[in-house]
Design an enzyme around this catalytic site. Structure first.
Site, PDB file in Angstrom:
ATOM      1  N   GLU A 116       0.701  -1.087  -0.078  1.00 39.07           N
ATOM      2  CA  GLU A 116       0.051   0.031  -0.159  1.00 39.07           C
ATOM      3  C   GLU A 116       0.718   1.302   0.037  1.00 39.07           C
ATOM      4  O   GLU A 116       0.463   2.096  -0.687  1.00 39.07           O
ATOM      5  CB  GLU A 116      -0.977  -0.102   1.251  1.00 39.07           C
ATOM      6  CG  GLU A 116      -1.837  -1.013   1.276  1.00 39.07           C
ATOM      7  CD  GLU A 116      -2.983  -0.931   0.188  1.00 39.07           C
ATOM      8  OE1 GLU A 116      -3.009   0.354  -0.493  1.00 39.07           O
ATOM      9  OE2 GLU A 116      -3.997  -1.753  -0.207  1.00 39.07           O
TER      10      GLU A 116
ATOM     11  N   ARG B  34       0.757   3.844  -3.386  1.00 42.59           N
ATOM     12  CA  ARG B  34       0.116   5.111  -3.033  1.00 42.59           C
ATOM     13  C   ARG B  34       1.479   6.222  -2.813  1.00 42.59           C
ATOM     14  O   ARG B  34       1.104   7.172  -3.434  1.00 42.59           O
ATOM     15  CB  ARG B  34      -0.825   5.125  -1.652  1.00 42.59           C
ATOM     16  CG  ARG B  34      -1.953   3.923  -1.931  1.00 42.59           C
ATOM     17  CD  ARG B  34      -3.036   4.032  -0.769  1.00 42.59           C
ATOM     18  NE  ARG B  34      -3.673   2.778  -1.035  1.00 42.59           N
ATOM     19  CZ  ARG B  34      -5.049   2.883  -0.656  1.00 42.59           C
ATOM     20  NH1 ARG B  34      -5.882   4.032  -0.151  1.00 42.59           N
ATOM     21  NH2 ARG B  34      -5.816   1.797  -0.410  1.00 42.59           N
TER      22      ARG B  34
ATOM     23  N   THR C 286      -0.512   1.073 -10.437  1.00 43.17           N
ATOM     24  CA  THR C 286      -2.219   0.387 -10.246  1.00 43.17           C
ATOM     25  C   THR C 286      -2.698   1.412  -9.356  1.00 43.17           C
ATOM     26  O   THR C 286      -4.135   1.162  -9.147  1.00 43.17           O
ATOM     27  CB  THR C 286      -1.803  -0.861  -9.362  1.00 43.17           C
ATOM     28  OG1 THR C 286      -3.059  -1.724  -9.433  1.00 43.17           O
ATOM     29  CG2 THR C 286      -1.301  -0.801  -7.959  1.00 43.17           C
TER      30      THR C 286
ATOM     31  N   GLU D 161     -11.782   0.432 -10.716  1.00 46.29           N
ATOM     32  CA  GLU D 161     -11.318  -0.380 -11.939  1.00 46.29           C
ATOM     33  C   GLU D 161     -12.444  -0.469 -13.016  1.00 46.29           C
ATOM     34  O   GLU D 161     -11.832  -0.413 -14.276  1.00 46.29           O
ATOM     35  CB  GLU D 161     -11.137  -1.886 -11.332  1.00 46.29           C
ATOM     36  CG  GLU D 161      -9.658  -2.031 -10.555  1.00 46.29           C
ATOM     37  CD  GLU D 161     -10.058  -1.505  -9.125  1.00 46.29           C
ATOM     38  OE1 GLU D 161     -11.083  -1.187  -8.735  1.00 46.29           O
ATOM     39  OE2 GLU D 161      -9.075  -1.791  -8.195  1.00 46.29           O
TER      40      GLU D 161
ATOM     41  N   ASP E  76      -4.477  -9.767  -8.775  1.00 45.58           N
ATOM     42  CA  ASP E  76      -4.894  -8.792  -9.811  1.00 45.58           C
ATOM     43  C   ASP E  76      -3.579  -8.113 -10.403  1.00 45.58           C
ATOM     44  O   ASP E  76      -3.087  -8.243 -11.239  1.00 45.58           O
ATOM     45  CB  ASP E  76      -5.943  -7.931  -9.259  1.00 45.58           C
ATOM     46  CG  ASP E  76      -5.664  -7.443  -7.940  1.00 45.58           C
ATOM     47  OD1 ASP E  76      -4.732  -7.628  -7.215  1.00 45.58           O
ATOM     48  OD2 ASP E  76      -6.556  -6.718  -7.357  1.00 45.58           O
TER      49      ASP E  76
HETATM   50  C1  DMJ Z   1      -6.237   0.276  -5.136  1.00 45.62           C
HETATM   51  O1  DMJ Z   1      -5.448   0.856  -4.171  1.00 45.62           O
HETATM   52  C2  DMJ Z   1      -5.446  -0.183  -6.310  1.00 45.62           C
HETATM   53  O2  DMJ Z   1      -6.121  -0.196  -7.535  1.00 45.62           O
HETATM   54  C3  DMJ Z   1      -4.834  -1.564  -6.057  1.00 45.62           C
HETATM   55  O3  DMJ Z   1      -4.183  -2.298  -6.986  1.00 45.62           O
HETATM   56  C4  DMJ Z   1      -6.361  -2.293  -5.995  1.00 45.62           C
HETATM   57  N1  DMJ Z   1      -7.243  -1.824  -4.898  1.00 45.62           N
HETATM   58  C5  DMJ Z   1      -7.450  -0.359  -4.866  1.00 45.62           C
HETATM   59  C6  DMJ Z   1      -8.474   0.172  -5.647  1.00 45.62           C
HETATM   60  O4  DMJ Z   1      -9.667  -0.764  -5.695  1.00 45.62           O
END
Ligand code: DMJ
Length: 451
Positions: A115, A119, A442, A358, A242
């Site tokens: 995370e 982020r 992501t 997403e 994912d």
């Molecule tokens: C985000 O923090 C990122 O996209 C992660 O890959 C998956 N979860 C959240 C959004 O849903």
């Protein structure tokens, strides 16, 4: 006479409908961009009023909240590049001042490597590339150094948590997403600092997962980073796996590293062979046993929706569109998309909607690679649903249950970083983001492809 009249009404209705399905005017796009900017402004004003200096604002109780003992400024750091891309100069300035005056990385606390990387580390590097202020890079490098001890395991796969002050690690049971979703950020840090150790560590970690794929090419859900043994053989494209897939392709795009292209080709082929289901409402991915390929649960959900976007980016636009058709069905069939649903029964398995991006993300990629207005209409529907059902007096709330539309007191920073950004970019002039020049991590932080 009455029948003729009805026929005319029907025909006119059909014409209006067709026109609706076909053209989405520039004026309409501009209105969408304006309404999304207003939403960003409103959510940020709530953060400023009720949670200044904290990680997040709780949009119902109007209380501030932190992830850990001390704030890491999740919202302002995650939101900075959204403000910049949307041309919100004042907000970008406010966030930047807050980050430079209060972001303290001398934290004697254990943080989640994944995370913090997707982020904060990514956002700081993007901020540096967009804004040019070296202070962003200094913070990113400091953070990268503090995260590096996480990779000190016998396999090279990172522990899930690391103490930012002492380097002490914990939690050896991890998953492909948390292990394989570090390459873009650590690779970018190597590019920006000239120190190749960051990329080498993250690349090794991701390829250790690839090396342990089953005979039919699939990863499991849980792996022990000390022994390298899988402890849960469930295979899918949902949370926990994912973005491992997403980063195989994107690491190839960002760094031109053939090892990742080869791994993506193998993994994508296996996923499509064993997990893809072609249903009447669109295409979905199911859960299977990693060793046998036998289906375990026909479950799909909000997180899985990203795969359409990654496929479009990789050139497989035809499959991306079929999957996006399924994504949109998942959204419209239940008011909004649920976290998990059974695509065979068309029933909800887990009913929450925590403001996830997403579905909009894939809608954005499908539009960019087809220029079909149907994706603009899709996006408009999703954005309007979010604005209608999630708005509170202090921002936008997650939804506890998409059936009852009961709200939950939570607004994750990815709502700023991703959901609102992809929503805006879907309708914005394409020059705002050139997909040939950057790769979104992501968490939707764009990282520049080095020429
Ligand atoms: C985000 O923090 C990122 O996209 C992660 O890959 C998956 N979860 C959240 C959004 O849903």
């Amino acid at each position: 006479m009455q029948r003729d009249f009805l026929a005319i009404i029907f025909f006119v209705g059909l014409l209006i409908n067709c026109a609706h399905a076909q053209s989405f005017t520039d004026q309409h796009k501009k209105e969408m961009c304006d309404s999304i900017k207003t939403a960003v402004q409103f959510a940020w004003d709530s953060y400023k009023k009720y949670a200044w200096g904290y990680d997040e604002v709780k949009p119902i109780s109007k209380q501030p909240q932190n992830w850990y003992l001390q704030s890491m400024l999740m919202t302002p750091v995650d939101a900075f590049d959204t403000f910049t891309l949307l041309g919100m100069k004042e907000e970008a300035k406010e966030a930047k001042q807050l980050i430079f005056s209060q972001l303290n990385l001398h934290l004697d606390q254990s943080v989640q490597v994944f995370e913090i990387t997707i982020r904060l580390l990514a956002a700081l590097q993007t901020a540096y590339e967009l804004d040019g202020d070296k202070q962003f890079l200094k913070l990113a490098e400091d953070l990268g150094k503090r995260l590096m001890p996480a990779f000190n395991s016998p396999t090279g796969m990172p522990f899930r948590f690391v103490n930012l002050e002492t380097g002490k690690t914990n939690d050896s049971l991890s998953n492909p997403a948390e292990i394989g979703t570090l390459t873009l950020e650590f690779g970018k840090l190597s590019q920006l600092t000239g120190d190749s150790a960051y990329y080498a560590a993250a690349k090794k970690a991701s390829l250790e997962i690839f090396k342990r794929r089953s005979k039919i090419g699939l990863p499991g859900s849980t792996i022990n980073v000390i022994t390298g043994e899988w402890t849960d053989p469930d295979s899918h494209i949902s949370g926990g796996i994912d973005s491992y897939y997403e980063y195989l392709y994107k690491a190839w795009l960002l760094f031109g590293d053939e090892d990742f292209k080869q791994a993506w080709d193998v993994e994508n082929a296996a996923v499509k062979k064993y997990c893809l289901r072609k249903e009447k409402n669109g295409w979905y991915f199911t859960h299977v046993n990693m060793n046998t390929g036998k289906e375990t649960y026909p479950y799909y959900g909000a997180l899985d929706a990203f795969y359409s976007g990654t496929l479009a980016l990789s050139g497989d636009v035809a499959s991306a569109e079929k999957i996006q058709q399924g994504n949109y069905h998942m959204w419209t069939h239940f008011n909004m998309e649920p976290e998990v649903f059974d695509f065979k029964e068309d029933t909800i398995v887990y009913p929450a909607y925590p403001l996830r991006p997403e579905n909009l993300e894939s809608c954005f990629y499908c539009f960019r690679f087809t220029h079909r207005d149907q994706y603009l209409w899709m996006g408009e529907r999703m954005v309007k649903d979010i604005f209608t059902h999630c708005k509170t007096n202090a921002g936008y709330a997650s939804i506890k249950n998409v059936k009852s539309l009961e709200q939950e007191d939570d607004m994750e920073s990815f709502f700023f970083a991703e959901t609102l950004k992809y929503a805006y970019l879907l309708f914005a002039p394409e020059e705002v983001i050139n997909l040939k020049e950057l790769v979104f991590n992501t968490e939707a932080h764009p990282l520049a492809i080095k020429k």
